[in-house]
Design an enzyme around this catalytic site. Structure first.
Site, PDB file in Angstrom:
ATOM      1  N   SER A  41       7.019 -15.968 -10.787  1.00 47.13           N
ATOM      2  CA  SER A  41       8.435 -16.164 -10.463  1.00 47.13           C
ATOM      3  C   SER A  41       8.789 -15.775  -9.031  1.00 47.13           C
ATOM      4  O   SER A  41       9.835 -16.167  -8.533  1.00 47.13           O
ATOM      5  CB  SER A  41       9.306 -15.359 -11.435  1.00 47.13           C
ATOM      6  OG  SER A  41       8.912 -14.003 -11.415  1.00 47.13           O
ATOM      7  N   ASP A 327       0.736  10.045  10.004  1.00 46.72           N
ATOM      8  CA  ASP A 327       0.936  11.464   9.720  1.00 46.72           C
ATOM      9  C   ASP A 327       1.747  11.711   8.453  1.00 46.72           C
ATOM     10  O   ASP A 327       2.251  12.808   8.260  1.00 46.72           O
ATOM     11  CB  ASP A 327       1.609  12.148  10.911  1.00 46.72           C
ATOM     12  CG  ASP A 327       2.987  11.594  11.183  1.00 46.72           C
ATOM     13  OD1 ASP A 327       3.654  12.073  12.116  1.00 46.72           O
ATOM     14  OD2 ASP A 327       3.412  10.665  10.470  1.00 46.72           O
ATOM     15  N   HIS A 330       4.990   8.559   9.358  1.00 41.73           N
ATOM     16  CA  HIS A 330       4.908   7.546  10.415  1.00 41.73           C
ATOM     17  C   HIS A 330       3.621   6.743  10.342  1.00 41.73           C
ATOM     18  O   HIS A 330       2.647   7.177   9.730  1.00 41.73           O
ATOM     19  CB  HIS A 330       5.027   8.226  11.786  1.00 41.73           C
ATOM     20  CG  HIS A 330       6.255   9.072  11.893  1.00 41.73           C
ATOM     21  ND1 HIS A 330       6.210  10.439  11.931  1.00 41.73           N
ATOM     22  CD2 HIS A 330       7.561   8.730  11.917  1.00 41.73           C
ATOM     23  CE1 HIS A 330       7.444  10.918  11.988  1.00 41.73           C
ATOM     24  NE2 HIS A 330       8.288   9.897  11.986  1.00 41.73           N
TER      25      HIS A 330
END
Ligand SMILES: *[C@@H]1O[C@H](CO)[C@@H](O)[C@H](O)[C@H]1NC(C)=O
Ligand SMILES: *[C@@H]1O[C@H](CO)[C@@H](O)[C@H](O)[C@H]1NC(C)=O
Ligand SMILES: *[C@@H]1O[C@H](CO)[C@@H](O)[C@H](O)[C@H]1NC(C)=O
Ligand SMILES: *[C@@H]1O[C@H](CO)[C@@H](O)[C@H](O)[C@H]1NC(C)=O
Length: 370
Positions: A41, A327, A330
């Site tokens: 779908s 990290d 990030h």
């Protein structure tokens, strides 16, 4: 909570779609002359509505489905366009017609720019698997293998000589999925335990990988294989699995943690399998999306907020370009670079960014861009 949840969802959906992309030839975007869609779908642009024999139309055949773009229901489970539609438009191709129910259904002339075989509810595994496990099939019985056989049957009417076919397939973009969502949903709905359903993951991934291999053997060079979207963030799933146990929810996003972990498990397996099978891949984050390259703590996450990257005892693994995550919160440069590339070159970002405004900035930043 609503906005942070949707941010989470979009971010994750985006990465999974990007990360499982298999590109065996660096064809420039814009060179594709046809798109072939397979899936459920998330990709069906009208097949299911046509195949449905029910006297009551499926709900996605009714308004307000389609209201935003088409202004009438089209069989898409959406208010407007799906990813396959945006990709087609960004490549300058017509919207990919459904295999069934077109104005000249079955006529190859309609399909020279590709065709969409996706059907609502389609699983990766064949019906026999579900029968064997005692899992009832409440959907149309059309698996990945079945969609692939439609394609193979159609191919001789799309290209004629072997060099003709080879060129045609090289210039075609294949969108294979998402697959797996229905296999798991069906299984959970039938009361199968998490452990049991986890044991199906290798089978589902194998079915997807086998299909990509079959396409590659036919001469296909570009296959996009989306991973699962985070199911624990879906309103349907959140409703079905509503619980008073607040621990089951991610406190920042409100998503159901166990289901998102399950989807990540599938996506990791899929990525590993595709990396193994593809001849080359330009999106080679072999360390996955989930492990922080720089951090502390156990795998798979390698993240401890008390020991952030830069502070002992954290450390960075070699080759950060193999990681998406830098990290914890990030991303790596390689991931940002890839995202920037896709933002600018498309077709994965809607709306498309006006490249004439940004290309100089980016090429200055990335001299080897592309
Ligand atoms: C719909 O009807 C056709 C013709 O009777 C049949 O071949 C097909 O299997 C049916 N499809 C479903 C989903 O029941
Ligand atoms: C589902 O499809 C397979 C292959 O097309 C077929 O063998 C099987 O009988 C079908 N099952 C049902 C319940 O329709
Ligand atoms: C996280 O790091 C801190 C500081 O090094 C340490 O005391 C703590 O045990 C670590 N937690 C886990 C779960 O590893
Ligand atoms: C993109 O930006 C350029 C330069 O500012 C402008 O001339 C052009 O009209 C813009 N294109 C679109 C589609 O907005």
């Amino acid at each position: 909570m609503a906005s942070s949840s949707s941010h989470f969802f979009i971010k994750h959906a985006f990465f999974h779609i990007l990360l499982t992309l298999t590109i065996s030839t660096p064809y420039a975007i814009g060179c594709y002359t046809a798109i072939f869609g397979f899936g459920d779908s998330l990709t069906d642009t009208g097949n299911s509505v046509h195949l449905s024999n029910s006297t009551e139309p499926p709900h996605y055949a009714l308004p307000p489905n389609g209201e935003t773009y088409f202004h009438h229901p089209t069989g898409r489970s959406c208010d407007g366009r799906l990813i396959i539609d945006f990709i087609a438009q960004n490549l300058g191709l017509p919207l990919v017609p459904p295999y069934f129910g077109g104005s000249n259904a079955g006529g190859a002339a309609d399909f020279e720019n590709g065709v969409n075989f996706a059907v609502v509810g389609a699983p990766a595994l064949d019906d026999s698997f579900f029968e064997e496990k005692g899992i009832p099939n409440s959907y149309i019985n059309i698996s990945l293998r079945c969609q692939l056989s439609w394609f193979k049957d159609l191919l001789p009417s799309l290209c004629f000589t072997s060099s003709d076919c080879s060129k045609f397939l090289q210039n075609s973009l294949f969108i294979l999925g998402e697959f797996g969502g229905n296999d798991y949903t069906r299984s959970f709905s039938a009361g199968k335990s998490l452990e049991e359903v986890e044991s199906y993951v290798p089978l589902v991934v194998d079915a997807i990988a086998s299909a990509t291999n079959e396409l590659i053997e036919l001469g296909v060079e570009t296959i996009m294989v989306p991973g699962l979207l985070p199911p624990g963030c879906s309103a349907a799933v959140l409703t079905t699995y509503r619980t008073s146990d607040m621990e089951a929810y991610d406190p920042t996003t409100g998503c159901l943690t166990w289901l998102n972990k399950f989807a990540e498990y599938h996506n990791e397996h899929l990525q590993i399998e595709l990396n193994r099978n593809s001849r080359t891949t330009s999106l080679c984050f072999t360390k996955g999306a989930l492990t922080a390259c720089c951090g502390a703590g156990e795998l798979p996450y390698h993240f401890n907020s008390s020991a952030p990257c830069g502070y002992p005892p954290s450390f960075a693994f070699d080759d950060p370009f193999l990681y998406v995550n830098w990290d914890g919160p990030h991303l790596t440069e390689a991931a940002y670079r890839l995202i920037t590339k896709s933002l600018l070159e498309g077709p994965y970002t809607i709306p498309h960014i006006n490249t004439s405004c940004v290309s100089t900035i980016v090429s200055a930043e990335y001299p080897n861009f592309g």
